[in-house]
Design a protein around this motif. Structure first.
Motif, mmCIF file in Angstrom:
data_model
loop_
_atom_site.group_PDB
_atom_site.id
_atom_site.type_symbol
_atom_site.label_atom_id
_atom_site.label_comp_id
_atom_site.label_asym_id
_atom_site.label_seq_id
_atom_site.Cartn_x
_atom_site.Cartn_y
_atom_site.Cartn_z
ATOM 1 N N PHE A 159 -0.635 0.181 9.995
ATOM 2 C CA PHE A 159 0.633 0.592 9.408
ATOM 3 C C PHE A 159 1.424 1.418 10.418
ATOM 4 C CE2 PHE A 159 -1.154 0.882 4.762
ATOM 5 C CZ PHE A 159 -1.550 -0.430 4.845
ATOM 6 N N THR A 160 2.717 1.555 10.178
ATOM 7 C CA THR A 160 3.513 2.496 10.959
ATOM 8 C C THR A 160 3.043 3.905 10.612
ATOM 9 O OG1 THR A 160 5.173 2.757 9.229
ATOM 10 C CG2 THR A 160 5.539 0.979 10.858
ATOM 11 N N GLU A 161 3.432 4.882 11.399
ATOM 12 C CA GLU A 161 3.026 6.255 11.079
ATOM 13 C C GLU A 161 3.598 6.682 9.725
ATOM 14 O OE1 GLU A 161 2.477 10.593 13.193
ATOM 15 O OE2 GLU A 161 3.325 8.941 14.349
ATOM 16 N N GLU A 162 4.829 6.295 9.438
ATOM 17 C CA GLU A 162 5.415 6.581 8.126
ATOM 18 C C GLU A 162 4.640 5.860 7.026
ATOM 19 O OE1 GLU A 162 9.594 5.944 5.649
ATOM 20 O OE2 GLU A 162 9.490 5.300 7.742
ATOM 21 N N ALA A 204 0.809 -1.225 0.000
ATOM 22 C CA ALA A 204 0.000 0.000 0.000
ATOM 23 C C ALA A 204 0.839 1.272 0.000
ATOM 24 C CB ALA A 204 -0.938 0.006 1.208
ATOM 25 N N THR A 205 2.123 1.163 0.317
ATOM 26 C CA THR A 205 2.977 2.349 0.304
ATOM 27 C C THR A 205 3.679 2.536 -1.040
ATOM 28 O OG1 THR A 205 4.903 1.170 1.193
ATOM 29 C CG2 THR A 205 3.372 2.141 2.795
ATOM 30 N N SER A 240 -10.488 1.963 1.712
ATOM 31 C CA SER A 240 -9.812 0.995 2.576
ATOM 32 C C SER A 240 -10.674 0.823 3.811
ATOM 33 C CB SER A 240 -8.404 1.460 2.952
ATOM 34 O OG SER A 240 -8.430 2.593 3.791
ATOM 35 N N ILE A 241 -10.706 -0.400 4.304
ATOM 36 C CA ILE A 241 -11.530 -0.707 5.476
ATOM 37 C C ILE A 241 -10.676 -1.439 6.500
ATOM 38 C CG2 ILE A 241 -13.541 -1.976 6.344
ATOM 39 C CD1 ILE A 241 -14.807 -1.645 3.569
ATOM 40 N N PHE A 260 0.962 5.644 2.426
ATOM 41 C CA PHE A 260 -0.267 5.107 1.838
ATOM 42 C C PHE A 260 -1.194 6.240 1.404
ATOM 43 C CE2 PHE A 260 -4.745 3.877 2.413
ATOM 44 C CZ PHE A 260 -4.848 3.083 1.294
ATOM 45 N N ILE A 261 -1.361 7.251 2.229
ATOM 46 C CA ILE A 261 -2.242 8.372 1.868
ATOM 47 C C ILE A 261 -1.710 9.078 0.621
ATOM 48 C CG2 ILE A 261 -3.165 10.607 2.614
ATOM 49 C CD1 ILE A 261 -3.225 9.416 5.501
#
Length: 180
Positions: free
Chosen positions: A91-94, A69-70, A84-85, A99-100
């Motif tokens: 995920f990690t904060e990074e 996803a990244t 996404s659900i 991903f966003i």
């Protein structure tokens, strides 16, 4: 089931075009959305095992992709909508930020993201009850999405547990004039 899965149907019912299920797992939501002919739903997941479950469910391999996803392997604006659900919070904060960024890049119109938000309204950080995940406030999640999407709405979900309340973040790529 009975809440977020029904809710994504409601969010997409008046949409049409290509849709991407991010971290689609076994493809159960894609399967649910197949009854809407105006949607061409595709999915990706990092797990070969889960993607094989999706294929055995009857979802064509041509609509499934193995991907992180990244680092989503689709061209810019490949999908009209994405969702996404219950995955991003793991995920990690990074990883959340990457991903966003990727989700923004591949989505042309709007993205729908379901995540749990802290029931207390506090940023509780990375917690490890049964699964490890971020259990932070709605504002914390909003700050992540608003870095990349100019218009973000928050809708309540029916999903909840003892620590969290489900939230849908509706992320639109265009700025909406809120004075109308």
């Amino acid at each position: 089931e009975g809440n977020a899965w029904n809710e994504i149907e409601l969010l997409l019912i008046n949409c049409q075009g290509r849709v991407l299920d991010s971290a689609c797992g076994t493809g159960s939501v894609i399967d649910r959305l197949q009854k809407y002919p105006q949607l061409q739903v595709h999915g990706f997941d990092i797990s070969d095992f889960l993607l094989e479950k999706a294929v055995s469910r009857g979802i064509g391999r041509d609509r499934l992709t193995k991907a992180d996803a990244t680092n989503i392997p689709f061209a810019d604006n490949s999908f009209d909508y994405s969702y996404s659900i219950g995955s991003m919070e793991h995920f990690t904060e990074e990883g959340i930020e990457k991903f966003i960024v990727e989700n923004h890049r591949i989505t042309q119109r709007a993205a729908f993201h379901f995540v749990p938000a802290s029931r207390t309204g506090n940023n509780e950080g990375w917690i490890k009850p049964k699964q490890s995940y971020f259990n932070n406030s709605t504002q914390w999640w909003l700050s992540k999405f608003r870095q990349y999407f100019p218009t973000v709405y928050v809708l309540e979900s029916r999903w909840e547990d003892s620590l969290s309340i489900g939230k849908w973040f509706i992320c639109r790529k265009e700025k909406v004039n809120e004075n109308l």
